[in-house]
Design a protein around this motif. Sequence first.
Motif, PDB file in Angstrom:
ATOM      1  N   LEU A  39     -20.278 -13.694 -20.330  1.00 39.22           N
ATOM      2  CA  LEU A  39     -21.270 -12.735 -20.814  1.00 39.22           C
ATOM      3  C   LEU A  39     -20.809 -12.044 -22.096  1.00 39.22           C
ATOM      4  N   THR A  40     -19.538 -11.745 -22.161  1.00 35.22           N
ATOM      5  CA  THR A  40     -18.980 -11.002 -23.290  1.00 35.22           C
ATOM      6  C   THR A  40     -17.487 -11.220 -23.363  1.00 35.22           C
ATOM      7  N   GLN A  41     -16.879 -10.683 -24.379  1.00 32.55           N
ATOM      8  CA  GLN A  41     -15.430 -10.729 -24.519  1.00 32.55           C
ATOM      9  C   GLN A  41     -14.881  -9.348 -24.193  1.00 32.55           C
ATOM     10  N   ILE A  42     -13.865  -9.297 -23.357  1.00 36.39           N
ATOM     11  CA  ILE A  42     -13.212  -8.031 -23.028  1.00 36.39           C
ATOM     12  C   ILE A  42     -12.032  -7.856 -23.966  1.00 36.39           C
ATOM     13  N   TYR A  43     -11.954  -6.688 -24.603  1.00 39.66           N
ATOM     14  CA  TYR A  43     -10.848  -6.389 -25.501  1.00 39.66           C
ATOM     15  C   TYR A  43      -9.943  -5.374 -24.808  1.00 39.66           C
ATOM     16  N   TYR A  44      -8.676  -5.711 -24.680  1.00 39.95           N
ATOM     17  CA  TYR A  44      -7.707  -4.814 -24.064  1.00 39.95           C
ATOM     18  C   TYR A  44      -6.917  -4.108 -25.170  1.00 39.95           C
TER      19      TYR A  44
ATOM     20  N   MET B 230     -23.731 -10.110 -12.143  1.00 41.97           N
ATOM     21  CA  MET B 230     -23.483  -9.563 -13.449  1.00 41.97           C
ATOM     22  C   MET B 230     -21.986  -9.316 -13.635  1.00 41.97           C
ATOM     23  N   GLY B 231     -21.355  -8.759 -12.618  1.00 43.16           N
ATOM     24  CA  GLY B 231     -19.917  -8.498 -12.701  1.00 43.16           C
ATOM     25  C   GLY B 231     -19.111  -9.763 -12.884  1.00 43.16           C
ATOM     26  N   GLU B 232     -19.492 -10.819 -12.170  1.00 40.51           N
ATOM     27  CA  GLU B 232     -18.800 -12.106 -12.303  1.00 40.51           C
ATOM     28  C   GLU B 232     -18.894 -12.623 -13.735  1.00 40.51           C
ATOM     29  N   ALA B 233     -20.097 -12.566 -14.311  1.00 42.60           N
ATOM     30  CA  ALA B 233     -20.303 -13.044 -15.686  1.00 42.60           C
ATOM     31  C   ALA B 233     -19.516 -12.193 -16.676  1.00 42.60           C
ATOM     32  N   PHE B 234     -19.484 -10.906 -16.427  1.00 33.71           N
ATOM     33  CA  PHE B 234     -18.765  -9.990 -17.323  1.00 33.71           C
ATOM     34  C   PHE B 234     -17.272 -10.294 -17.330  1.00 33.71           C
ATOM     35  N   PHE B 235     -16.679 -10.349 -16.144  1.00 35.30           N
ATOM     36  CA  PHE B 235     -15.234 -10.509 -16.055  1.00 35.30           C
ATOM     37  C   PHE B 235     -14.765 -11.946 -16.265  1.00 35.30           C
ATOM     38  N   SER B 236     -15.657 -12.914 -16.178  1.00 31.77           N
ATOM     39  CA  SER B 236     -15.263 -14.305 -16.433  1.00 31.77           C
ATOM     40  C   SER B 236     -15.260 -14.627 -17.920  1.00 31.77           C
ATOM     41  N   GLY B 237     -15.862 -13.772 -18.713  1.00 32.43           N
ATOM     42  CA  GLY B 237     -15.903 -13.995 -20.152  1.00 32.43           C
ATOM     43  C   GLY B 237     -17.114 -14.784 -20.609  1.00 32.43           C
TER      44      GLY B 237
END
Length: 74
Positions: free
Chosen positions: A10-15, A1-8
């Motif tokens: 699963l979702t988009q991370i907004y900084y 799950m963490g890999e999918a999250f941080f690879s983009g």
Amino acid sequence: MGEAFFSGTLTQIYYLTQADIQVIWQNFRQFADKQWSFTDCSSKTILEKLNCKEAFAFDHHFRQFGSVTVVPIL
């Protein structure tokens, strides 16, 4: 799950930008009567900036924003 999250995948991370933080701080001060945390104000600001109309949340403060529909509906 963490890999999918941080690879983009699963979702988009907004900084947050420095400009975002300034707007968040303004909201934090403006809505002090709501007892929203800085994190609540961050969520409100970014949801509005990204034009998000729904938010998945259990925090009752999200229902006070007035700019998003909160799911699940309790």
